[in-house]
Design a protein around this motif. Structure first.
Motif, PDB file in Angstrom:
ATOM      1  N   MET A 135       0.824  -1.203   0.000  1.00  0.00           N
ATOM      2  CA  MET A 135       0.000   0.000   0.000  1.00  0.00           C
ATOM      3  C   MET A 135       0.868   1.266   0.000  1.00  0.00           C
ATOM      4  SD  MET A 135      -3.062  -0.892   2.665  1.00  0.00           S
ATOM      5  CE  MET A 135      -4.391  -2.017   2.248  1.00  0.00           C
ATOM      6  N   ASN A 136       0.397   2.282  -0.692  1.00  0.00           N
ATOM      7  CA  ASN A 136       1.014   3.603  -0.632  1.00  0.00           C
ATOM      8  C   ASN A 136       0.270   4.394   0.446  1.00  0.00           C
ATOM      9  OD1 ASN A 136       2.059   6.135  -0.951  1.00  0.00           O
ATOM     10  ND2 ASN A 136       1.292   6.451  -3.018  1.00  0.00           N
ATOM     11  N   THR A 137       0.912   4.555   1.583  1.00  0.00           N
ATOM     12  CA  THR A 137       0.247   5.216   2.711  1.00  0.00           C
ATOM     13  C   THR A 137       0.514   6.725   2.759  1.00  0.00           C
ATOM     14  OG1 THR A 137       2.118   4.739   4.178  1.00  0.00           O
ATOM     15  CG2 THR A 137       0.343   3.103   4.087  1.00  0.00           C
ATOM     16  N   LEU A 233      -7.305  -1.475  -1.667  1.00  0.00           N
ATOM     17  CA  LEU A 233      -7.822  -2.658  -0.992  1.00  0.00           C
ATOM     18  C   LEU A 233      -6.812  -3.791  -1.143  1.00  0.00           C
ATOM     19  CD1 LEU A 233     -10.005  -4.511   0.284  1.00  0.00           C
ATOM     20  CD2 LEU A 233     -11.028  -4.708  -2.001  1.00  0.00           C
ATOM     21  N   ALA A 234      -6.311  -4.280  -0.017  1.00  0.00           N
ATOM     22  CA  ALA A 234      -5.408  -5.432  -0.014  1.00  0.00           C
ATOM     23  C   ALA A 234      -6.156  -6.628   0.569  1.00  0.00           C
ATOM     24  CB  ALA A 234      -4.161  -5.139   0.805  1.00  0.00           C
ATOM     25  N   PHE A 235      -5.920  -7.802   0.006  1.00  0.00           N
ATOM     26  CA  PHE A 235      -6.634  -8.998   0.468  1.00  0.00           C
ATOM     27  C   PHE A 235      -5.693 -10.181   0.543  1.00  0.00           C
ATOM     28  CE2 PHE A 235      -6.810  -9.244  -4.138  1.00  0.00           C
ATOM     29  CZ  PHE A 235      -6.593 -10.593  -4.402  1.00  0.00           C
ATOM     30  N   ILE A 236      -6.037 -11.154   1.414  1.00  0.00           N
ATOM     31  CA  ILE A 236      -5.229 -12.359   1.550  1.00  0.00           C
ATOM     32  C   ILE A 236      -6.055 -13.638   1.436  1.00  0.00           C
ATOM     33  CG2 ILE A 236      -3.558 -11.190   3.024  1.00  0.00           C
ATOM     34  CD1 ILE A 236      -4.767 -12.663   5.424  1.00  0.00           C
ATOM     35  N   ALA A 237      -7.376 -13.541   1.491  1.00  0.00           N
ATOM     36  CA  ALA A 237      -8.197 -14.749   1.594  1.00  0.00           C
ATOM     37  C   ALA A 237      -9.274 -14.814   0.518  1.00  0.00           C
ATOM     38  CB  ALA A 237      -8.837 -14.822   2.974  1.00  0.00           C
ATOM     39  N   GLY A 238      -8.928 -14.395  -0.677  1.00  0.00           N
ATOM     40  CA  GLY A 238      -9.894 -14.400  -1.769  1.00  0.00           C
ATOM     41  C   GLY A 238     -10.114 -12.993  -2.287  1.00  0.00           C
ATOM     42  N   GLY A 239      -9.860 -12.805  -3.559  1.00  0.00           N
ATOM     43  CA  GLY A 239      -9.970 -11.480  -4.153  1.00  0.00           C
ATOM     44  C   GLY A 239     -11.400 -11.047  -4.369  1.00  0.00           C
ATOM     45  N   LEU A 250     -14.943   4.593  -9.038  1.00  0.00           N
ATOM     46  CA  LEU A 250     -14.255   4.531  -7.749  1.00  0.00           C
ATOM     47  C   LEU A 250     -12.736   4.623  -7.906  1.00  0.00           C
ATOM     48  CD1 LEU A 250     -14.701   4.130  -4.678  1.00  0.00           C
ATOM     49  CD2 LEU A 250     -14.490   1.667  -5.078  1.00  0.00           C
ATOM     50  N   SER A 251     -12.223   4.146  -9.018  1.00  0.00           N
ATOM     51  CA  SER A 251     -10.783   4.158  -9.308  1.00  0.00           C
ATOM     52  C   SER A 251      -9.951   3.503  -8.209  1.00  0.00           C
ATOM     53  CB  SER A 251     -10.293   5.595  -9.529  1.00  0.00           C
ATOM     54  OG  SER A 251      -8.969   5.613 -10.002  1.00  0.00           O
ATOM     55  N   PRO A 252     -10.311   2.262  -7.814  1.00  0.00           N
ATOM     56  CA  PRO A 252      -9.591   1.619  -6.717  1.00  0.00           C
ATOM     57  C   PRO A 252      -8.300   0.947  -7.178  1.00  0.00           C
ATOM     58  CG  PRO A 252     -11.295   0.153  -7.510  1.00  0.00           C
ATOM     59  CD  PRO A 252     -11.398   1.419  -8.338  1.00  0.00           C
ATOM     60  N   SER A 253      -7.401   0.722  -6.239  1.00  0.00           N
ATOM     61  CA  SER A 253      -6.236  -0.134  -6.460  1.00  0.00           C
ATOM     62  C   SER A 253      -6.423  -1.390  -5.613  1.00  0.00           C
ATOM     63  CB  SER A 253      -4.950   0.578  -6.053  1.00  0.00           C
ATOM     64  OG  SER A 253      -4.712   1.708  -6.862  1.00  0.00           O
ATOM     65  N   VAL A 254      -6.161  -2.548  -6.193  1.00  0.00           N
ATOM     66  CA  VAL A 254      -6.377  -3.817  -5.496  1.00  0.00           C
ATOM     67  C   VAL A 254      -5.056  -4.574  -5.421  1.00  0.00           C
ATOM     68  CG1 VAL A 254      -7.630  -5.996  -5.512  1.00  0.00           C
ATOM     69  CG2 VAL A 254      -8.769  -3.910  -6.279  1.00  0.00           C
ATOM     70  N   HIS A 255      -4.705  -5.022  -4.221  1.00  0.00           N
ATOM     71  CA  HIS A 255      -3.424  -5.693  -3.988  1.00  0.00           C
ATOM     72  C   HIS A 255      -3.645  -7.123  -3.487  1.00  0.00           C
ATOM     73  CE1 HIS A 255      -1.440  -1.756  -4.213  1.00  0.00           C
ATOM     74  NE2 HIS A 255      -2.330  -1.314  -3.345  1.00  0.00           N
ATOM     75  N   GLU A 256      -3.117  -8.091  -4.187  1.00  0.00           N
ATOM     76  CA  GLU A 256      -3.098  -9.467  -3.698  1.00  0.00           C
ATOM     77  C   GLU A 256      -1.855  -9.663  -2.852  1.00  0.00           C
ATOM     78  OE1 GLU A 256      -3.912 -13.479  -5.969  1.00  0.00           O
ATOM     79  OE2 GLU A 256      -1.797 -12.942  -6.188  1.00  0.00           O
ATOM     80  N   VAL A 257      -2.038 -10.191  -1.649  1.00  0.00           N
ATOM     81  CA  VAL A 257      -0.919 -10.490  -0.759  1.00  0.00           C
ATOM     82  C   VAL A 257      -0.844 -12.004  -0.615  1.00  0.00           C
ATOM     83  CG1 VAL A 257       0.080 -10.133   1.527  1.00  0.00           C
ATOM     84  CG2 VAL A 257      -1.240  -8.298   0.439  1.00  0.00           C
ATOM     85  N   ALA A 258       0.242 -12.596  -1.108  1.00  0.00           N
ATOM     86  CA  ALA A 258       0.371 -14.053  -1.122  1.00  0.00           C
ATOM     87  C   ALA A 258       1.787 -14.424  -0.712  1.00  0.00           C
ATOM     88  CB  ALA A 258       0.045 -14.599  -2.505  1.00  0.00           C
ATOM     89  N   LEU A 259       2.013 -14.526   0.582  1.00  0.00           N
ATOM     90  CA  LEU A 259       3.341 -14.757   1.125  1.00  0.00           C
ATOM     91  C   LEU A 259       3.985 -16.018   0.547  1.00  0.00           C
ATOM     92  CD1 LEU A 259       4.705 -12.922   3.223  1.00  0.00           C
ATOM     93  CD2 LEU A 259       4.070 -14.581   4.975  1.00  0.00           C
ATOM     94  N   ALA A 260       3.237 -17.119   0.524  1.00  0.00           N
ATOM     95  CA  ALA A 260       3.793 -18.390   0.069  1.00  0.00           C
ATOM     96  C   ALA A 260       4.180 -18.360  -1.407  1.00  0.00           C
ATOM     97  CB  ALA A 260       2.788 -19.517   0.309  1.00  0.00           C
ATOM     98  N   ALA A 261       3.573 -17.460  -2.169  1.00  0.00           N
ATOM     99  CA  ALA A 261       3.857 -17.400  -3.599  1.00  0.00           C
ATOM    100  C   ALA A 261       5.275 -16.947  -3.893  1.00  0.00           C
ATOM    101  CB  ALA A 261       2.858 -16.474  -4.293  1.00  0.00           C
TER     102      ALA A 261
END
Length: 323
Positions: A135-137, A233-239, A250-261
């Protein structure tokens, strides 16, 4: 050595704790005498994998003492105290000894215990990757973090507060004091309150600048209704289902977080980043700027019982097994 064994993709209640051969590291691996292993939701959820040879040793987070290093390993020595989020594709943490990829190792500061270090791995690194790296905070004010009483959410709250964000989180009423003590400014009982309405009211109708979803696809989709314009929006358990958002609105940014990947990608920089994230979190624990949230220690022989309780989703913080 003693190890927990998953014999054929079984549910955790069918795992057995028995004697197996101690593994031998290859030229790029390290053999660790395990001292502590963290229990994570992935441990009871991911019980089958086509990459595994059975019986498989589960567990993804471990800390311990280096016993032996491969000939190509130059920055780790026997006797070093280390922590690692291991490769889900390989035999793992729930054993007295484990071989791991040396690139992803982090050295544990002297004033951090094996138990504390184990607690910040999968959960802490997931939160760190989402909030600090993805995320860009810059210039952002508010964040909604789901499931703040859990391991990922609890570390996420603390990291977000360090970045100067106002934090809302979802949690059962009985966990509201817990999440507020971690730094949450607003606790929402998702069982009794309309999360979308509460977030809209909290942000004067704008929506949250940032949302970290640790729950699942449906809730992540609903998060679009809680997100500010140009929010992230960042997610780890299903996009989320992004089709619910009309293009150029809305112009959202969506981030998949997948450590094991990181391991699955076989990208050297991504694998080394696992060690980097663990190191950064361990520095914060050492400086007393991050609570690793260890709420319970159990003997290794009780790992299955611990995972069964964890699967009921009523555990605060982290359960750590010690060897």
């Amino acid at each position: 050595m003693k190890a927990w064994l998953n014999h054929a993709g079984d549910t955790v209640d069918q795992w057995t704790f028995e004697e197996v051969e101690t593994p031998i590291p290859d030229e790029k691996q390290v053999l660790i005498r395990v001292q502590a292993a963290a229990l994570n939701p992935v441990d009871y959820k991911a019980t089958k994998n086509p990459a595994w040879t059975y019986p498989h040793i589960p567990g993804v987070d471990l800390t311990g003492i280096v016993e032996q290093v491969g000939k190509d390993v130059t920055d780790i020595e026997p006797g070093d105290r280390v922590a690692i989020h291991t490769n889900l594709q390989k035999n793992g943490a729930f054993a007295e000894y484990a071989v791991v990829d040396a690139r992803a190792l982090a050295k544990i500061p002297d004033d951090v215990s094996f138990t504390e270090a184990a607690a910040i791995l999968c959960a802490g690194m997931t939160a760190y990757e989402a909030i600090v790296q993805k995320m860009n905070t810059t210039g952002k004010e508010t964040i909604l973090i789901h499931a703040g009483a859990g391991g990922v959410g609890g570390i996420g709250i603390q990291l977000a507060k360090r970045l100067g964000l106002s934090v809302a989180t979802t949690a059962s009423t009985e966990n509201h004091d817990w999440v507020k003590n971690l730094g949450a400014d607003l606790a929402i009982d998702y069982k009794k309150e309309n999360v979308t309405e509460v977030i809209r009211d909290w942000t004067n109708g704008r929506g949250a600048d940032l949302i970290f979803n640790t729950v699942g696809r449906d809730e992540a989709t609903a998060d679009f209704g809680r997100l500010a314009f140009s929010g992230q929006l960042a997610f780890i358990a299903g996009g989320p289902d992004q089709s619910v958002v009309k293009p150029f609105t809305l112009s959202p940014s969506v981030h998949e977080v997948a450590l094991a990947a990181a391991y699955a990608s076989e990208d050297d920089r991504a694998i080394r980043n696992l060690g980097h994230m663990a190191n950064e979190l361990l520095k914060l624990v050492s400086a007393k700027e991050l609570d690793p949230l260890v709420t319970e220690e159990i003997p290794a022989a009780d790992i299955v019982k611990g995972l069964q309780r964890l699967s009921e989703r009523h555990v605060r913080g982290k359960i750590i097994a010690t060897f």
